[in-house]
Design a protein around this motif. Structure first.
Motif, PDB file in Angstrom:
ATOM      1  N   ASP A 280       0.857  -1.294   0.147  1.00 40.42           N
ATOM      2  CA  ASP A 280       0.000   0.372  -0.011  1.00 40.42           C
ATOM      3  C   ASP A 280       0.892   1.142   0.010  1.00 40.42           C
ATOM      4  OD1 ASP A 280      -2.893   0.840   0.487  1.00 40.42           O
ATOM      5  OD2 ASP A 280      -1.708   2.007   1.824  1.00 40.42           O
ATOM      6  N   ASP A 281       0.417   2.398  -0.559  1.00 39.84           N
ATOM      7  CA  ASP A 281       1.177   3.517  -0.718  1.00 39.84           C
ATOM      8  C   ASP A 281       1.484   4.257   0.619  1.00 39.84           C
ATOM      9  OD1 ASP A 281       1.397   5.051  -3.663  1.00 39.84           O
ATOM     10  OD2 ASP A 281       1.707   6.417  -1.981  1.00 39.84           O
ATOM     11  N   GLU A 282       0.555   3.933   1.725  1.00 40.41           N
ATOM     12  CA  GLU A 282       0.635   4.425   2.814  1.00 40.41           C
ATOM     13  C   GLU A 282       1.694   3.668   3.882  1.00 40.41           C
ATOM     14  OE1 GLU A 282      -1.792   6.933   4.506  1.00 40.41           O
ATOM     15  OE2 GLU A 282      -1.415   7.677   2.388  1.00 40.41           O
ATOM     16  N   SER A 283       2.297   2.496   3.199  1.00 40.10           N
ATOM     17  CA  SER A 283       2.984   1.588   4.096  1.00 40.10           C
ATOM     18  C   SER A 283       4.435   1.825   4.373  1.00 40.10           C
ATOM     19  CB  SER A 283       2.625  -0.091   3.572  1.00 40.10           C
ATOM     20  OG  SER A 283       3.519  -0.630   4.330  1.00 40.10           O
ATOM     21  N   PHE A 284       4.913   1.649   5.392  1.00 41.66           N
ATOM     22  CA  PHE A 284       6.438   1.807   5.743  1.00 41.66           C
ATOM     23  C   PHE A 284       6.694   0.572   6.541  1.00 41.66           C
ATOM     24  CE2 PHE A 284       5.329   6.167   4.724  1.00 41.66           C
ATOM     25  CZ  PHE A 284       6.491   6.287   3.670  1.00 41.66           C
TER      26      PHE A 284
ATOM     27  N   LEU B 126      -0.806  16.162  -2.032  1.00 41.83           N
ATOM     28  CA  LEU B 126      -0.387  16.881  -0.551  1.00 41.83           C
ATOM     29  C   LEU B 126       0.597  16.345  -0.051  1.00 41.83           C
ATOM     30  CD1 LEU B 126      -4.149  17.168   1.565  1.00 41.83           C
ATOM     31  CD2 LEU B 126      -2.679  18.646  -0.031  1.00 41.83           C
ATOM     32  N   LYS B 127       1.080  15.206  -0.582  1.00 43.96           N
ATOM     33  CA  LYS B 127       2.377  14.423  -0.264  1.00 43.96           C
ATOM     34  C   LYS B 127       3.331  14.699  -1.270  1.00 43.96           C
ATOM     35  CE  LYS B 127       0.666  10.326   0.481  1.00 43.96           C
ATOM     36  NZ  LYS B 127       0.914   8.921   0.937  1.00 43.96           N
ATOM     37  N   ALA B 128       3.004  15.762  -2.018  1.00 48.93           N
ATOM     38  CA  ALA B 128       3.999  16.162  -3.083  1.00 48.93           C
ATOM     39  C   ALA B 128       4.538  15.153  -4.092  1.00 48.93           C
ATOM     40  CB  ALA B 128       5.404  16.949  -2.518  1.00 48.93           C
ATOM     41  N   ARG B 129       3.316  14.265  -4.532  1.00 46.85           N
ATOM     42  CA  ARG B 129       3.917  13.494  -5.404  1.00 46.85           C
ATOM     43  C   ARG B 129       2.821  13.580  -6.747  1.00 46.85           C
ATOM     44  NH1 ARG B 129       3.832   7.831  -2.187  1.00 46.85           N
ATOM     45  NH2 ARG B 129       3.755   7.353  -4.335  1.00 46.85           N
ATOM     46  N   PHE B 130       3.230  13.763  -7.905  1.00 47.43           N
ATOM     47  CA  PHE B 130       2.551  14.043  -8.977  1.00 47.43           C
ATOM     48  C   PHE B 130       2.805  13.315 -10.189  1.00 47.43           C
ATOM     49  CE2 PHE B 130       4.340  17.746  -6.784  1.00 47.43           C
ATOM     50  CZ  PHE B 130       2.910  18.238  -6.224  1.00 47.43           C
ATOM     51  N   GLU B 131       2.559  11.830 -10.099  1.00 53.98           N
ATOM     52  CA  GLU B 131       2.934  11.033 -11.158  1.00 53.98           C
ATOM     53  C   GLU B 131       1.319  10.922 -11.945  1.00 53.98           C
ATOM     54  OE1 GLU B 131       4.112   9.130  -8.293  1.00 53.98           O
ATOM     55  OE2 GLU B 131       5.908   8.268  -8.995  1.00 53.98           O
TER      56      GLU B 131
END
Lengths: 384, 171
Positions: A280-284, B126-131
């Motif tokens: 997931d994009d939020e996962s670390f 908002l997380k500064a990612r623009f792909e």
């Protein structure tokens, strides 16, 4: 003594005779009535009346013609228009007399849609803020979902599993024989490695004895669960499983499948839990290389999700990374238990700053086809 | 509350749950697709467009809450977006003649675009990612198409059902 009494507001008496229905205008001037609700209503109705009057004129024209050609009498549209016209007039008179609006026939009455919009939007904003501040706010929603939706999902899911089992049973005999042969070969090689492993285990025990290390992570208690639903969009990679607080699942429990890390439980309800997968994009995830014990940060990304890859960053440039070396969860992670296999390095390069390296790893779990998962019923916090 | 209103309420609630289960349990299981039509959005839109702003808002709010409870760490995010979609589709109801199929489908696609745009802004910009190009082709477009097809198939039957439910039975 000045007169402090409030000036009486101008009273307007409107009745049937106050305005001329045939011309659609008021007979006399009523002061500042222009913007009052009554005035607007009357204006609208008189406009309607004018239209209806035109229609009834057309009707008389029509009926005159109809007398000459009797066949036209069948058409009923002008008749209803005339009825509508008289109805409108009587409604206006009734409204003006009693100041009562005609009955509203909508499903939800007495609510202004704009007011409802503001109220519900405010509720949403409050929920957003509260769910950021306090996790307990989810509890009633999860309880309700467990009662209403989860049973349906479980039912549908078991139907799906039954169907896929039936499809599996349709395999041809030939394919099964081939599979049997392959499996036999696999058993042979597994037996070989098992004996080797057994020897190594004996050696490990001996060494552990020697170093007085307690292997505290060798055996975790696990619970198996079915995946019952997945977020349909691609923005998130979260899914729900059919075990919840009733089965002893709590937040931050680690989830495994086919020998590797899948993700972490982020929410629990009585009969289900939500799991965020590591892609997931939020996962670390804080991870370490198995061979060098070097720490790094692993994170999922929407662009890599499709290729079933993860990204690692912040490995210092002087560390040797070898292809296919395994990554495990690290001992410094706050939420993941140490030593769980995540995946193998597929590529790496030196970053533009010449100080750190980054690259990609392939997880051992196939996230596109998750059906059953194992949950370790132990969280990092309690084990500390 | 009269009996037919209770009946309407139950039918609507069952439709929402059915749409949610179809969307998340059945369609997301079909492996080769990997995507599912946003049925809850379709339902919210059709209800708002064929009934009224109030009904659209209520359906949007509750189906959004469902999405939030199951898939989102923030409760109220989907609810707010779907609430706005329900409200706006209710406004469109009074602007357009509703028996035409093309205009509602266009508006449905616009609603879906709005949903994806909000997702993109809230979770990525908002997380500064623009792909954006990648998201547009790989994330939004397939779901767009599926939602469009779902709208095409569902608009007529569901709106017919809504009009049928709105009829007050004779006493």
């Amino acid at each position: 003594m000045p007169n402090f009494k409030k000036r009486p507001s101008q009273k307007i008496h409107i009745n049937k005779e106050s305005f001329d229905l045939s011309s659609g205008k008021f007979k006399e001037h009523f002061g500042d009535i222009k913007n009052s609700k009554t005035a607007r209503y009357i204006r609208r109705r008189t406009e309607q009346h004018a239209k209806d009057r035109a229609a009834s004129e057309r009707y008389t024209e029509f009926s005159r013609m109809a007398k000459q050609k009797p066949k036209l009498r069948d058409a009923d549209a002008p008749k209803t228009l005339q009825e509508k016209g008289t109805e409108t007039v009587s409604k206006v008179v009734k409204y003006v007399k009693g100041h009562k609006k005609p009955r509203d026939e909508r499903a939800v009455r007495h609510i202004n849609p704009k007011h409802l919009l503001w109220i519900l939007a405010a509720v949403c904003l409050i929920l957003i803020i509260l769910s950021g501040v306090n996790e307990k706010i989810r509890r009633p929603f999860m309880d309700a979902a467990s009662v209403i939706v989860v049973p349906v999902q479980k039912g549908v899911n078991s139907i799906g599993l039954w169907l896929s089992d039936k499809l599996e049973a349709q395999k041809t005999l030939e394919a099964l024989e081939q599979e049997n042969q392959d499996l036999k070969n696999q058993v042979e090689s597994l037996n070989m490695s098992l004996t080797m492993l057994h020897q190594k285990e004996l050696e490990l025990e001996r060494l552990q004895e020697l170093f007085k290390i307690q292997d505290q992570y060798s055996a975790y208690d696990m619970v198996a669960a079915h995946v019952i639903s997945k977020d349909s969009g691609k923005w998130f990679s979260t899914f729900t499983i059919d075990k919840g607080t009733n089965d002893g699942i709590t937040r931050d429990m680690n989830v495994l499948a086919s020998g590797g890390l899948v993700g972490i439980v982020i929410e629990t309800g009585p009969g289900f839990s939500t799991v965020r997968s590591i892609i997931d994009d939020e996962s670390f995830v804080s991870a370490q290389f198995e061979d060098t014990s070097e720490l790094c940060m692993l994170n999922g990304s929407l662009t890599l999700m499709e290729q079933n890859l993860l990204e690692f960053r912040d490995v210092s440039a002087d560390v040797m990374i070898s292809m296919n070396s395994a990554l495990l969860t690290s001992h410094v992670s706050s939420r993941y238990l140490p030593g769980l296999l995540i995946g193998y390095v597929v590529d790496y390069q030196l970053d533009a700053n010449d100080l750190t390296q980054s690259g990609h790893i392939k997880p051992v779990v196939d996230f596109a086809d998750l059906q059953e998962v194992l949950i370790i019923t132990k969280t990092k916090q309690t084990s500390d | 509350m009269s009996l037919y209103r209770i009946r309407n309420f139950i039918i609507t609630a069952v439709l929402v749950v059915l749409a949610f289960v179809l969307q998340t349990t059945v369609f997301s299981r079909i492996h080769f697709l990997g995507y599912a039509p946003n049925l809850l959005l379709v339902l919210t839109f059709i209800y708002g467009y064929s009934d009224s702003r109030i009904v659209g808002m209520l359906i949007g709010f509750f189906s959004g809450l469902l999405m939030d409870v199951f898939f989102c760490d923030v409760i109220g995010y989907h609810a707010l977006v779907f609430l706005l979609i329900g409200f706006v589709s209710g406004i469109w109801n009074s602007l357009f003649y509703s028996d035409d199929l093309y205009i509602p489908l266009l508006l449905l696609v616009l609603s879906d675009l709005f949903y994806h745009a909000v997702c993109f802004v809230v979770w990525y910009v908002l997380k500064a990612r623009f792909e954006l190009g990648y998201y547009l082709i790989r994330v939004m477009l397939p779901e767009f198409l599926l939602t469009f097809i779902a709208g095409l198939l569902l608009y007529k039957p569901v709106s017919a059902l809504i009009y049928k439910l709105k009829e007050v039975p004779e006493q």
